[in-house]
Design a protein around this motif. Structure first.
Motif: not given
Length: 942
Positions: A704-717
Motif C-alpha cells: 500500500x505504501x509502495x503504491x502511494x509513492x507511485x501515486x504521489x510521483x505522478x503529480x507534475x510541475x
C-alpha cells in the motif's frame, strides 16, 4: 654438472667370461639354424604326403555316401509306386520309402516325380541333427509332402507321421506348388537310363547343401511307368569328417568343384574365403621340392596343398588343405627350444665359471669403483677405502677418502647457509661449522650496523669478544680493516671480512687460533675460509632481504586494511579486529580434541597464510563507492536527494498560492479558492512527510505504501530551465539518446528517467556462472544495470535503503577481493590467501556468495573466518548506523544463523565453549556490552 662423453666401458669379469663362452655360443647358433631348416623341410614333406592320403580318404568317403543310395534307387525304380495314380495308392507304398530313409543317416529325403507334375516326397523332420520343421506337431519323425495336379488345380498337402509311421496330422498347404519337372535332377534322369548324380546344390525345402541321385522308373519309355525317383543325400557329415582329418587345430580343409562351389569345409564355412582361394590358385612361393606353397593370408603364414579327387569325376573335385605355419612347425619350435635351453645351460655354466675367475681378478677394483660411485651420487658421508694389493689402487682410495671428507665439510656449511630460516640460528650454525673445520673451539660473528657505523656481536662461541666495535671505517680495504680490528681483539684471531654482492661490509668472522696443527694456517685453508665466509655473507644478505621483504609485505597489508577502515566510519577497525578474533578461534581449534577439530593442525606457513588472509579479507572494499557503503537513506547518492524532492514540493506549494491569486483575479469566490489552496497545502505537507519517512528505510514496506509513492510521483510541475546546462561529460553521455523537450517542460514529481540508469558497458564484472571470463567459480546474479538512481525505484525499496544494484555493489567487494589477491604473484606458501580471504560470505547451505559453496567445500579455516567476521560486525560500536550488540544478543543472532545454515555449528560452539567470545569482548567491547551469557543456550542444539 657437465658430463663429457666417454667410450663404452666393460667389466673385467664380464670380459673374461665373454671371451670363454662366445665361441661356443656362435657354434650353437649355427647348429640350431641347420637343425631348424632340416626339421622344417621334413614337416612340410610329411604334410604333403598326408594331403595325398587325405584325398584318397575323401574319395572313399564320397563313394561311401553315394553307393548305398544308388543301390536303393535302382531297386526303387521297379517299385509299383511308379504306376500309382492317386495319393491313397502311393501312401500304401510309403513304408518302402520310410525303410530307405531309416537305412542311412545321410539320406534326408526320398521322392518321386511324375511326368504329369505330381510329386510325392517323404523326408526326415530332423536332418544333420537339426530340426528342419519347427512348426511340426510334437512326436513327428517323418513329413510326407505331396503335390497333385488335376484339371488345372494344384493341391499341396503335408502329412506328419511318428516313428511308427502313424499319421499325426494332415495339412493343406496351398502355396506348396513344387513342380518336379523343372528340376535338373528330373530332366537328367528322363534322358538317361542309368542313375544320375547332380552337382552339389542347396535343397529347395531344407536349404541344406547336398547331392541328388535320380533314376527313371523301369518301363519309362514304354509308358508302363512315368515316374522319376530321387534321393537327397546331405554332405554335412562330410565337413565333420574333414574336421576329424585336420593335422592341427587351425588347419582348413575344403572340397571344391570346378566352378569354385564349396562342397564341404572342415570349419563349416559355405564360402571358400581368402585362405582356400589362395591354395586353389597356387599363389605364394614353393616351400620345398614338394608341391607345397607358402603364403600369407589373414595376417598369418600358411602352407597350402591342393590334390584332385577321383570321386564324382564329372565334377572335377579338388581337396584344398591350408595349415598355419606356426602350428605345423610347433613341434619344430619345441625341439629347437629344447636344444636352445641345453645350449644355453652349457653356456651359462661356462659363463659362471668364467665370471668367478674374472671376479677374483677384478673384485678389488670393482669395490673401489662402487665407493667412488657414491661420491658421484653426492654420498660424501661414506669412507672410501681399497683393500687391493695393487699399490696405485690403494693410493687412489686414500686420496678419494680425503677428498670426500673435505667435500662433506663444505656440504654441511652449504646446507646451513641454504636452509637457515632464522638469521641468528643461521649465524650460530655457520660459526660452529667453520670453527670445526679449522679444528678450533672459539669464535664469533659481528654484523655491521649502517645506522650506527659499528660492528655488533651477533654470535659468540666461547670467545669472550667485545659486544660492539665502534668507529668502523667502511672506506678502507680488508687488510686495513683487519689491522684495525686487531687493536680491539687480542689473542691470535683470524679474521674473514663478510661482504655482500655489492662489496658492502656486512660483518666480520672471527676465529681464535689457540691450539692444534692449524695454529698457523696454510694459505689453502685461509683461502677456503675466505670463500666460505663470502658465501655466508651472501646468505646473510639474502636472509636480511627476505626478512625485510616479509616485513614490507605485512606492512603494506596492514596499510591497505587501515586505509579501508579509515575510508568509511561505518567499518572503522573492522579489518584490524577480524584477524585478531580469527587467530584466537584458530588457536582454540588447534588445541581442541573434539569433533572435526580432533586432527586439525596448521604449520607456521599455514598460520601466516591464514593471518594475511584475515587482514585482507575485505581488501575489495577499496573499490566500493563510499556513498553506497555509507548509504543511510534511500535517495542518497553523493548527497541526499530528498532536498531536490522537497524543492519540487516547494514549487507545487507556491503553484497553489499562484492558482489561488489567479482565481481571485478571475472573479472566483475567495472562500472557495482559499479552501482549495489550503487543502492542497495540507496534502503536500502530508505527502512530503510520508516520502521523508519512506526515505529513511526500515525492516519492511507494505504494498500500500509502495503504491502511494507511485501515486504521489505522478503529480507534475513545470520546469522553465534547460536540464542540459552545467552537466558533466558522464551526464551528457547518458542523455545523448534522450531528445531535449521544449520549455516550459512538464516534469513528474518523482521519476525514473533513462539518465538514472548507468549501464555496465565495459565494466561488467565476471560473476555469472557461464561467463567465460569467470575462472574463479563465481555464481552470482548480476543486476541488469550497474546503477539505477531512479527516484521511485529507490524510494520503493521494500527493506533497508539499498537497491538491488547497490546491494550487488556492496557484495561485489568479495569478488574484487578474490580477483585482486589472485592477481598478486604470491609465493606457493601463500597460494591459498585468495581462497581464505574470499569465502567468509559463503554459507553452509550453499546460499552464500560469491561462489555458492557448500559446507563440504569449505575447510575449518574458512568456517573460522566466517564466524569471526559475523561476530565482529554484530558487536562493533564504531558504526553510526547501528549500535553494537551485547554478547547475549550477538550470540543469539549467530545461533539463529547456525540454525538457518549460515555459519558452521561446530565452529560456533567451539567459539562459545572455549570462552573466546568473552576474551575478545574484554579487549575490544564496551563494558555495557559485556553481559552475563548463559552458554548452555547455544550448545548442543542439534
Amino acid at each position: 654438472m657437465n658430463l663429457k662423453s666417454q667410450s663404452a666401458q666393460i667389466s673385467l669379469a664380464l670380459l673374461i667370461a665373454s671371451a670363454i663362452t662366445s665361441g661356443m655360443l656362435v657354434l650353437a647358433l649355427v647348429l640350431l639354424g641347420q637343425s631348424f631348416h632340416g626339421m622344417e623341410s621334413a614337416k612340410v614333406s610329411a604334410a604333403s604326403a598326408t594331403a595325398r592320403q587325405l584325398a584318397v580318404s575323401v574319395d572313399d568317403r564320397i563313394n561311401a555316401i553315394t553307393a548305398p543310395p544308388s543301390t536303393a534307387l535302382a531297386v526303387l525304380s521297379h517299385d509299383p509306386l511308379a504306376t500309382s495314380q492317386t495319393n491313397d495308392q502311393r501312401i500304401e507304398r510309403l513304408s518302402v520309402l520310410a525303410d530307405i530313409l531309416a537305412s542311412s543317416d545321410i539320406v534326408s529325403a526320398v521322392y518321386a516325380g511324375w511326368i504329369d507334375g505330381d510329386f510325392f516326397l517323404l523326408r526326415k523332420v530332423r536332418s544333420s541333427g537339426t530340426l528342419q520343421f519347427p512348426d511340426a506337431p510334437g512326436g513327428t519323425e517323418y513329413l510326407l509332402q505331396t503335390v497333385t495336379r488335376e484339371a488345372g488345380t494344384v493341391t499341396g498337402e503335408w502329412y506328419f507321421y511318428d516313428g511308427g509311421m502313424q499319421l499325426i496330422n494332415r495339412r493343406l498347404v496351398p502355396d506348396y506348388t513344387f513342380d518336379p519337372r523343372t528340376r535338373p535332377w528330373f530332366e537328367a534322369a528322363v534322358d538317361s537310363p542309368k542313375t544320375e548324380l547332380s552337382a552339389p546344390y542347396v535343397f529347395f525345402t531344407t536349404h541344406e547343401t547336398g547331392l541328388t541321385l535320380s533314376r527313371r522308373s523301369t518301363g519309362f519309355d514304354s509308358g508302363a511307368g512315368s515316374a522319376v525317383f530321387g534321393i537327397d543325400v546331405t554332405v554335412t557329415d562330410l565337413g565333420a569328417h574333414l574336421n576329424e582329418l585336420r593335422q592341427t587345430p587351425g588347419t582348413r580343409i575344403a572340397i571344391v568343384n570346378q566352378q569354385g562351389q564349396m562342397l564341404a569345409d572342415s570349419s563349416g564355412r559355405t564360402e571358400a574365403g581368402e585362405v582356400i582361394t589362395t591354395v586353389l590358385n597356387q599363389s605364394g612361393q614353393r616351400a620345398t621340392d614338394a608341391p607345397v606353397s607358402l603364403f600369407n593370408a589373414q595376417d598369418r603364414d600358411w602352407y597350402g596343398i591342393r590334390e584332385p579327387l577321383n570321386a564324382l569325376a564329372d565334377e572335377h573335385l579338388q581337396v584344398a588343405v591350408a595349415i598355419p605355419s606356426d602350428e605345423l612347425l610347433a613341434d619344430v619350435w619345441a625341439a629347437l627350444t629344447r636344444q636352445t635351453l641345453i645350449a644355453g645351460g652349457i653356456g651359462l655354466a661356462l659363463l659362471v665359471v668364467a665370471w668367478f675367475l674374472g671376479r677374483r681378478v677384478g673384485r678389488p677394483l670393482e669395490k673401489l669403483t662402487d665407493e667412488v660411485g657414491r661420491l658421484s651420487r653426492f654420498r660424501f658421508d661414506t669412507p672410501v677405502r681399497s683393500d687391493s694389493h695393487i699399490r696405485e689402487a690403494h693410493q687412489l682410495g686414500v686420496a678419494l677418502d680425503e677428498m670426500s671428507s673435505t667435500i662433506r665439510s663444505f656440504q654441511n656449511i652449504a646446507s646451513v647457509l641454504n636452509r637457515g630460516q632464522d638469521l641468528n640460528q643461521l649465524l650460530r650454525d655457520v660459526l660452529e661449522q667453520i670453527v670445526h673445520i679449522v679444528g678450533q673451539e672459539r669464535g664469533g660473528i659481528y654484523l655491521f650496523s649502517r645506522q650506527e657505523q659499528e660492528l655488533r656481536l651477533a654470535v659468540d662461541q666461547h670467545a669472550e669478544l667485545p659486544e660492539r666495535i665502534e668507529g668502523i671505517n667502511t672506506g678502507i680495504d680488508d687488510s686495513d680493516l683487519i689491522r684495525e680490528l686487531r687493536q680491539h681483539i687480542g689473542g691470535h684471531p683470524v679474521f674473514a671480512i663478510l661482504r655482500n654482492r655489492r662489496k658492502k661490509l656486512v660483518g666480520v668472522l672471527v676465529i681464535e687460533m689457540e691450539h692444534g696443527k692449524h695454529t698457523h694456517l696454510s694459505d689453502d685453508l685461509i683461502v677456503f675460509v675466505d670463500e666460505i665466509a663470502g658465501s655466508a655473507a651472501v646468505a646473510i644478505e639474502t636472509r636480511e632481504l627476505l626478512e625485510s621483504q616479509q616485513a614490507l609485505l605485512e606492512g603494506i597489508i596492514r596499510l591497505v586494511a587501515n586505509a579501508i577502515d579509515a575510508k568509511s566510519p561505518y567499518t572503522g577497525g573492522h579489518c584490524e579486529r577480524v584477524p585478531k578474533l580469527a587467530q584466537m578461534i584458530l588457536a582454540e581449534a588447534e588445541a581442541s580434541n573434539e569433533g572435526r577439530f580432533t586432527n586439525f593442525s596448521m604449520n607456521d606457513d599455514e598460520r601466516h597464510e591464514f593471518e594475511l588472509a584475515a587482514w585482507l579479507h575485505d581488501c575489495g572494499k577499496i573499490t566500493s563507492p563510499e556513498y553506497v557503503v555509507d548509504k543511510a537513506v534511500k535517495l542518497e547518492t553523493l548527497h541526499n536527494r530528498i532536498h531536490e524532492v522537497r524543492t519540487r514540493f516547494e514549487v507545487l506549494y507556491r503553484d497553489a498560492d499562484v492558482d489561488y491569486l489567479q482565481a481571485l483575479l478571475d472573479g472566483e469566490e475567495e472562500t472557495v479558492a482559499r479552501d482549495r489552496r489550503d487543502h492542497t497545502h495540507t496534502r503536500l505537507q502530508e505527502e512530503f512527510a510520508f516520502l521523508a519517512r519512506a526515505n529513511k528505510g526500515g525492516e519492511s514496506m507494505s504494498e500500500q505504501d509502495i503504491e502511494r509513492i507511485r501515486t504521489i510521483g505522478q503529480q507534475t510541475w513545470q520546469r522553465h530551465f534547460s536540464d542540459r546546462l552545467g552537466l558533466s561529460s558522464d551526464e551528457r553521455q547518458r542523455l545523448a539518446d534522450v531528445p531535449e523537450t521544449g520549455l516550459p517542460a512538464t516534469e513528474r514529481l518523482l521519476a525514473d528517467k533513462p539518465e538514472h540508469l548507468q549501464p555496465w558497458a565495459d565494466h561488467r564484472p565476471p560473476v555469472e556462472k557461464d561467463d567465460p571470463r569467470n575462472v574463479w567459480g563465481f555464481d552470482m546474479k548480476l543486476p541488469e544495470h550497474a546503477y539505477n538512481r531512479g527516484e521511485i525505484h529507490n524510494l520503493t525499496v521494500a527493506k533497508g535503503t539499498l537497491t538491488d544494484e547497490e546491494r550487488f555493489k556492496i557484495n561485489e567487494h568479495i569478488v574484487q577481493t578474490i580477483c585482486m589477491l589472485d592477481a598478486l604473484p604470491l609465493p606457493d606458501r601463500l597460494a591459498n590467501v585468495p581462497q581464505l580471504a574470499g569465502t567468509h560470505h559463503e554459507r553452509m547451505d550453499g546460499k552464500g556468495y560469491p561462489c555458492g559453496l557448500t559446507a563440504e567445500q569449505m575447510g575449518i579455516p574458512e568456517r573460522i573466518m566466517a564466524v569471526a567476521d559475523v561476530f565482529e560486525a554484530l558487536t562493533a560500536v564504531d558504526r553510526p548506523y547501528k549500535e553494537g550488540k551485547t554478547l547475549t544478543q550477538a550470540l543469539t543472532i549467530m545461533s539463529g544463523m547456525v540454525d538457518n545454515g549460515h555459519i558452521d555449528r561446530e565452529t560456533f560452539e567451539l567459539f562459545v565453549r572455549s570462552g573466546t567470545y568473552l576474551r575478545y569482548a574484554e579487549q575490544h567491547l564496551r563494558p555495557e556490552q559485556i553481559d552475563q551469557v548463559d552458554e548452555s543456550l547455544f550448545m548442543n542444539r542439534n
